[in-house]
Design a protein around this motif. Structure first.
Motif, PDB file in Angstrom:
ATOM      1  N   TRP A 120       0.850  -1.193   0.000  1.00 34.03           N
ATOM      2  CA  TRP A 120       0.000   0.000   0.000  1.00 34.03           C
ATOM      3  C   TRP A 120       0.884   1.241   0.000  1.00 34.03           C
ATOM      4  O   TRP A 120       1.775   1.383   0.842  1.00 34.03           O
ATOM      5  CB  TRP A 120      -0.899  -0.017   1.238  1.00 34.03           C
ATOM      6  CG  TRP A 120      -2.097   0.852   1.126  1.00 34.03           C
ATOM      7  CD1 TRP A 120      -2.197   2.170   1.413  1.00 34.03           C
ATOM      8  CD2 TRP A 120      -3.378   0.449   0.671  1.00 34.03           C
ATOM      9  NE1 TRP A 120      -3.443   2.631   1.184  1.00 34.03           N
ATOM     10  CE2 TRP A 120      -4.214   1.578   0.727  1.00 34.03           C
ATOM     11  CE3 TRP A 120      -3.930  -0.763   0.233  1.00 34.03           C
ATOM     12  CZ2 TRP A 120      -5.553   1.558   0.363  1.00 34.03           C
ATOM     13  CZ3 TRP A 120      -5.252  -0.784  -0.114  1.00 34.03           C
ATOM     14  CH2 TRP A 120      -6.051   0.356  -0.066  1.00 34.03           C
ATOM     15  N   GLU A 121       0.653   2.107  -0.960  1.00 33.94           N
ATOM     16  CA  GLU A 121       1.373   3.375  -1.033  1.00 33.94           C
ATOM     17  C   GLU A 121       0.683   4.400  -0.128  1.00 33.94           C
ATOM     18  O   GLU A 121      -0.509   4.680  -0.280  1.00 33.94           O
ATOM     19  CB  GLU A 121       1.395   3.888  -2.474  1.00 33.94           C
ATOM     20  CG  GLU A 121       2.226   3.044  -3.433  1.00 33.94           C
ATOM     21  CD  GLU A 121       3.715   3.191  -3.164  1.00 33.94           C
ATOM     22  OE1 GLU A 121       4.101   4.198  -2.513  1.00 33.94           O
ATOM     23  OE2 GLU A 121       4.486   2.305  -3.602  1.00 33.94           O
ATOM     24  N   ARG A 122       1.453   4.959   0.809  1.00 33.04           N
ATOM     25  CA  ARG A 122       0.885   5.943   1.718  1.00 33.04           C
ATOM     26  C   ARG A 122       1.920   7.011   2.023  1.00 33.04           C
ATOM     27  O   ARG A 122       2.992   6.694   2.546  1.00 33.04           O
ATOM     28  CB  ARG A 122       0.432   5.262   3.012  1.00 33.04           C
ATOM     29  CG  ARG A 122      -0.262   6.211   3.977  1.00 33.04           C
ATOM     30  CD  ARG A 122      -0.738   5.457   5.194  1.00 33.04           C
ATOM     31  NE  ARG A 122      -1.455   6.334   6.106  1.00 33.04           N
ATOM     32  CZ  ARG A 122      -1.950   5.954   7.278  1.00 33.04           C
ATOM     33  NH1 ARG A 122      -1.792   4.687   7.666  1.00 33.04           N
ATOM     34  NH2 ARG A 122      -2.595   6.814   8.039  1.00 33.04           N
ATOM     35  N   HIS A 123       1.547   8.244   1.683  1.00 34.94           N
ATOM     36  CA  HIS A 123       2.425   9.385   1.915  1.00 34.94           C
ATOM     37  C   HIS A 123       3.812   9.158   1.309  1.00 34.94           C
ATOM     38  O   HIS A 123       4.846   9.461   1.912  1.00 34.94           O
ATOM     39  CB  HIS A 123       2.574   9.661   3.418  1.00 34.94           C
ATOM     40  CG  HIS A 123       1.273   9.892   4.121  1.00 34.94           C
ATOM     41  ND1 HIS A 123       0.383  10.896   3.749  1.00 34.94           N
ATOM     42  CD2 HIS A 123       0.688   9.213   5.162  1.00 34.94           C
ATOM     43  CE1 HIS A 123      -0.681  10.858   4.544  1.00 34.94           C
ATOM     44  NE2 HIS A 123      -0.525   9.841   5.403  1.00 34.94           N
ATOM     45  N   GLU A 127       3.825   0.548   2.359  1.00 36.52           N
ATOM     46  CA  GLU A 127       3.472  -0.176   3.561  1.00 36.52           C
ATOM     47  C   GLU A 127       2.796  -1.489   3.175  1.00 36.52           C
ATOM     48  O   GLU A 127       2.327  -1.654   2.055  1.00 36.52           O
ATOM     49  CB  GLU A 127       2.511   0.652   4.435  1.00 36.52           C
ATOM     50  CG  GLU A 127       3.115   1.926   4.993  1.00 36.52           C
ATOM     51  CD  GLU A 127       2.129   2.679   5.858  1.00 36.52           C
ATOM     52  OE1 GLU A 127       0.951   2.243   5.915  1.00 36.52           O
ATOM     53  OE2 GLU A 127       2.517   3.685   6.480  1.00 36.52           O
TER      54      GLU A 127
END
Length: 439
Positions: A120-123, A127
Motif C-alpha cells: 500500500w502506497e501511503r504518503h 506499507e
C-alpha cells in the motif's frame, strides 16, 4: 558401531567436548527458537486479526453501533464478489481461520472469509496492509483493512545472532580448557610412547585440573617403578650370564682334553650351541630397552660394511643400488648391526643369498634384507618373530638356530622407535625389513 560413531570416537578430547556441548546448545536453542517464534507469530497475528474482525463487524453493521463516522471508514460498499489477489500475493489460511473464529464468537458467523497482505502506497512510502473480507447472510462481501502481521525475518535474525553469541561465550572458554587438558594428555601419551625403561627421563610437570595433575604424578611414579624393575632385571641377567658363562668355559676346556676327535668335536659343538643360545637370550632380554649410546648413523657405511663382512666369510651378500650418503637414522650402531646380521643369517640360511635394499618412504627409512628362499606362509607371518618360534617346512630345528633371530631384530627396531616388517615377495622369497624414523 556405526561409521559416524567410529569417526566421533577417533576425534580428540577437545573436539569431542566441543561437539557434545555444541549439539546440546543447538538442541536447546532450536526448542527455544521454535517456541518463541510460535508465540511471536501468534501475537503478531492477533494484533492483525482482532482489528480486522472488529472492522468487518462495523462495516457490516453487526458491531452494535454503526454511525456516520464508521460508515466513512469503509473502504468500499459491499460487493458481490470477494477481492481477488494480485500477482505475488497469496491468501493467509491461518489468518482467515482466526478471523472466522472471532466473528463466530461475536455472534456474526461468516459464510466465507478472505485475507491476504497487499502493498500500500501511503504518503510516498510503501506499507504492507492486511486486506480482510467476509460474507455474512447475503452473497455480498464486506471488505476492510488492518495492520499486516509482522514478518518473522527480523525475529529469526535476532535469534540466530543470539545463538551465535551464546555459542561464542560458551564454546570458546570450553575450547581453551579442553585444549589445555588435551596438551597435557598428549604429553603423557608422547612420554609413554618414547619410554624405553630407563631412569634418565625427566619427570613430567603436573599441569591442568586436579585429576589431570594426579594422573601425571601417578604416571611419573609408575615410570620410576618400571625403570627400577628394568635396572634390577639387567643386574640379574648380568649375574646369570656371568654364572653360566663360567661353567660353559670350564666345560669347553675339559672338552678339549677328550682324546676321541669325534667325541671332542661333538662336545665342543654342543657347548658352542649352548653358549650361543645363552647370548641370544640375554640379548633378547636387553634388546627392548633403548641404549643411551644413540646417535645419527649413516646407513651407507653400515650396510656396505655388513655386506663386505659377510662376503669375507664366503656368503653371497650384496647391496642393491647405491645408498645415498645423506640417509641417516638415530640408532645404536652395535644393536642395529646385530639385528641386521640376524636378518642376513636367516636369508642366507634359507635362501642361499641375501640382498640389502635401503629405501626412504616419507619420514621413514626401510632397510630390507631379501632372499630367494621358500618364504613364510601367510598364517605364520604374524608369529614368525615371536621368541623361540621355529616354523615348519624348511624353517625348523634341523636347519639350526634358536628361534630368537627375528625376535631380537623386532625388539631392536622397537627400541629405536621403529618396527619389523615381514612379507613374502611376489617373485618368491622373503623380505624382512627394519623400518626406522629418519634422523
Amino acid at each position: 558401531m556405526t561409521p559416524g560413531m567410529k569417526r566421533f570416537r577417533d576425534l580428540s578430547l577437545t573436539a569431542q567436548l566441543v561437539l557434545i556441548v555444541a549439539a546440546a546448545l543447538f538442541a536447546a536453542q532450536a526448542v527455544n527458537f521454535a517456541l518463541l517464534l510460535r508465540e511471536t507469530r501468534a501475537l503478531a497475528e492477533s494484533r492483525s486479526v482482532e482489528p480486522a474482525a472488529v472492522r468487518l463487524l462495523m462495516e457490516s453493521g453487526r458491531a452494535g453501533f454503526a454511525g456516520e463516522r464508521h460508515r466513512r471508514e469503509r473502504l468500499r460498499q459491499p460487493r458481490p464478489q470477494p477481492p481477488e489477489t494480485r500477482p505475488g500475493e497469496r491468501r493467509l489460511p491461518r489468518i482467515e481461520a482466526s478471523i472466522a473464529e472471532r466473528l463466530q464468537a461475536a455472534g456474526a458467523p461468516a459464510r466465507g472469509v478472505r485475507a491476504f497482505v497487499r502493498r500500500w502506497e501511503r504518503h510516498g512510502r510503501e506499507e504492507h496492509v492486511l486486506i480482510a473480507a467476509a460474507s455474512f447472510d447475503s452473497e455480498e462481501w464486506v471488505v476492510t483493512r488492518a495492520r499486516a502481521p509482522l514478518p518473522a525475518g527480523p525475529l529469526a535474525a535476532r535469534l540466530v545472532l543470539q545463538t551465535l553469541i551464546i555459542f561464542a561465550v560458551t564454546l570458546l572458554p570450553l575450547m581453551l580448557f579442553a585444549r589445555r587438558s588435551g596438551r597435557t594428555l598428549k604429553r603423557l601419551s608422547g612420554a609413554a610412547r618414547t619410554f624405553r625403561g630407563r631412569s634418565d627421563s625427566a619427570p613430567l610437570t603436573p599441569e591442568g585440573a586436579a585429576d589431570i595433575r594426579a594422573l601425571t604424578e601417578e604416571f611419573n611414579a609408575m615410570r620410576a617403578r618400571i625403570a627400577a624393575m628394568m635396572a634390577e632385571k639387567d643386574q640379574m641377567l648380568g649375574a646369570i650370564g656371568h654364572d653360566l658363562r663360567t661353567p660353559l668355559a670350564s666345560l669347553r676346556i675339559r672338552a678339549e682334553a677328550v682324546e676321541d676327535d669325534d667325541e671332542r668335536q661333538a662336545m665342543i659343538a654342543s657347548i658352542e650351541d649352548m653358549h650361543g643360545d645363552l647370548e641370544d637370550i640375554l640379548l633378547l632380554a636387553r634388546a627392548g630397552r633403548a641404549d643411551p649410546d644413540i646417535s645419527p648413523l649413516a646407513l651407507s657405511q653400515l650396510v656396505d660394511d655388513l655386506a663386505a663382512e659377510q662376503r669375507r666369510t664366503g656368503r653371497d651378500v650384496s647391496v642393491e643400488g647405491t645408498v645415498a650418503d645423506d640417509i641417516f637414522v638415530r640408532a645404536n650402531t652395535a644393536s642395529l648391526r646385530r639385528a641386521l646380521r640376524n636378518l642376513i643369517d636367516n636369508a642366507v640360511l634359507y635362501g642361499g643369498s641375501a640382498r640389502i635394499l635401503v629405501t626412504q618412504e616419507r619420514d621413514e627409512i626401510r632397510i630390507a634384507v631379501q632372499d630367494d628362499g621358500p618364504g613364510i606362509g601367510k598364517a605364520d607371518l604374524e608369529r614368525a618373530a615371536d621368541p623361540f618360534v621355529r616354523l615348519e617346512s624348511s624353517r625348523n630345528r634341523q636347519t639350526g638356530g634358536s628361534g630368537l633371530g627375528l625376535a631380537i631384530a623386532r625388539q631392536v627396531a622397537s627400541a629405536h622407535g621403529g618396527r619389523l616388517d615381514l612379507s613374502n615377495r611376489s617373485e618368491g622369497g622373503l623380505s624382512a625389513a627394519i623400518i626406522l624414523p629418519k634422523a
